[in-house]
Design an enzyme around this catalytic site. Sequence first.
Site, short mmCIF file in Angstrom:
data_model
loop_
_atom_site.label_atom_id
_atom_site.label_comp_id
_atom_site.label_asym_id
_atom_site.label_seq_id
_atom_site.Cartn_x
_atom_site.Cartn_y
_atom_site.Cartn_z
CD GLU A 173 -2.49 -1.32 2.68
OE1 GLU A 173 -3.13 -0.33 3.08
OE2 GLU A 173 -2.34 -2.36 3.34
CG ASP A 414 -5.92 -8.87 4.80
OD1 ASP A 414 -4.92 -8.42 4.20
OD2 ASP A 414 -6.71 -8.16 5.44
CD GLU A 463 -5.45 -3.74 0.85
OE1 GLU A 463 -5.79 -2.81 1.58
OE2 GLU A 463 -4.89 -4.76 1.27
CD GLU A 469 -6.72 -0.81 4.68
OE1 GLU A 469 -7.58 -1.69 4.82
OE2 GLU A 469 -5.52 -1.04 4.60
#
Length: 663
Positions: A173, A414, A463, A469
């Site tokens: 991310e 995840d 993702e 988030e």
Amino acid sequence: MKYIFSTFLIFTLTINALGQKKYELKSPDGKLIVTISLNDKISYSLIHHGDTILKPSSLAMVIDDGITWGKGSKLNSTKATNFHQKINAHFYKRNEIDDHYNELVFSFQENFNLIFRSYNEGIAYRFVSTGNKPIVVKNEEAVFSFPKDFNAYVPYVKGKFKDIESQYFNSFENEYTYTSLSKISADKLAFSPLVVSVDNGKKVCLAEADLEGYPGMYLRNSNGSTSLQSNFAAYPMATQQGGHNELQQLVSSRQPYLAKSKAGAKFPWRIVIVSTEDKQLADNDMVYKLAAPSRLKDISWIKPGKVAWEWWNHWGISNVDFEAGVNTATYQAYIDFASKNGIEYVILDEGWAVNKKANLFQVVPEIDLKKLIDYAKAKSVGIILWAGYYAFERDLEKVCKHYSEMGVKGFKIDFMDRDDQQMVDFHYRAAQIAAKYRLMLDFHGTYKPTGINRTYPNVINFEAVHGLEQMKWTGPELDQVTYDVTMPFIRMVAGPIDYTQGAMRNATKRAHRGINDQPMSQGTRCRQLAQYVIFESPLNMMCDSPTNYEKEQECTDFISAIPTVWDQTVALDGEIGKYVAIARRKAEVWYVGATTDWDARKLEFDFSFLGEGNYVAELYKDGVNANRIATDYKKETVAIPANRKMSLMMAQGGGLAMKIYKK
């Protein structure tokens, strides 16, 4: 000079006085020319319509037995071919892809092929093993040498790390740092895709596709030059259970090689996309086109759609007679909401299985899972379960078989947080076994997509994005609004994103705060609506609580009706880091989404793609006070003018969304 022309006239061979061979391969439209030089070391360069994109850039692969493909390699033969075909795309932004390229295959005595392809929008190359024995890949050299010190949008690995090795374990991310090539940090790794601004407003996007049986490619600049070099995580030697709630596998040591490969292995495509307008990057098919075709004969059971999701809103239901949380009553309320609003799925995120046990057969006592699955089925809602990586991997087939038989429709997996070969292999193994039991997969906490969604269409989302988030725990110091108009031109080139939009609490930059129990988004309400059109996401979350959506039923109705896969996509306009506008069609209905950065902006829309007929649009636009009150919006029905031109305003951090159909 001696020139040899292929049968298809798509490449030329030049041999200079020193015996060095140079091959030129052109794109179908002739604007892109890649020159491959076969000397002691193989290199390539790239020109687009007279502009030098890449100067000579070396490529090589070091394998066992002291052999290096690409250094001192002896050419056996070449073969040039022109391909033009249509690809039927599944669960994608268009239902058919035009696949047109020229290909040049070099066959070498050292039992490998080097394949170059030239498309109108970019080039790609890959190594292919042609021997009959397994090989070990010790290293790969992929260099991208730019002729000037251009600026680049660099997605560094997020976090503070002591060395390069420690960066291989990360959440994938990222944000973007805009800097010159020479100033890219030598101490940091960056992901692909990565975009470089070159001459005459053109952009170059570096990416990879068909990543199977091989580690993912990072990029770095270790010497302060104007070149980017590949970097890869070596194969794990030893791992241990740990990390988040004991759900991860942490690498404690690595082998002195990257990958163990089968005979005939096809290695990932290295991609160089060239755009003349930024909007072209917001709608590019290169990664999907270069991926291996589908291995599933029957995909009729795969159903994309929207998901009522509880984690972001922290099980935030109010005005009920039970305590909201991880329990049967709460999930029944989410199922009721999904059923009422035509939402296809509900996810049970982290918490339904006993914490820190890494055992998906231990369900917390507060949840009657069978009852929930049956309750959802009766209301035409599917259940998807969250799973930590280690808990899923350790009992992979048993988990898939058990929960498929219970009626679960898929898993959101995840915390993989690695892309070495061992972890890449897991993704393919998980996809294959899940498909066997008719389960969809949403890979969260993982590396960017590289085409597995074409190969295994039950892999419905990924993702690898700095998603909504982040708004739960950060304040105005994080500029999510600018990220949201940067990422569609870079990360989304790789494929779909599990961004998890849909916030009904919206805030200006000044007002935003990170609040876990009552999270909010940065930017306006219409920005959230527009993101359901702009962001590619076949399994698309509705992140806010049923309570908040029921208070905003007009917006909820619009969101719940938006498709998640499309028949056609048109990138209307955009500039990286400033704004983006995209139109998508499903059947006879078009949707348009546009968002801007923190500058209020007027956009001139050209709706000529609609064709003949009279059209009207349901328009959701920022309200006159949206610069101060981000929830302010206005819905109106407008006619699309006969000249197909419209001017529309967006507020600071704003957006607009439209549903367009014939009268």
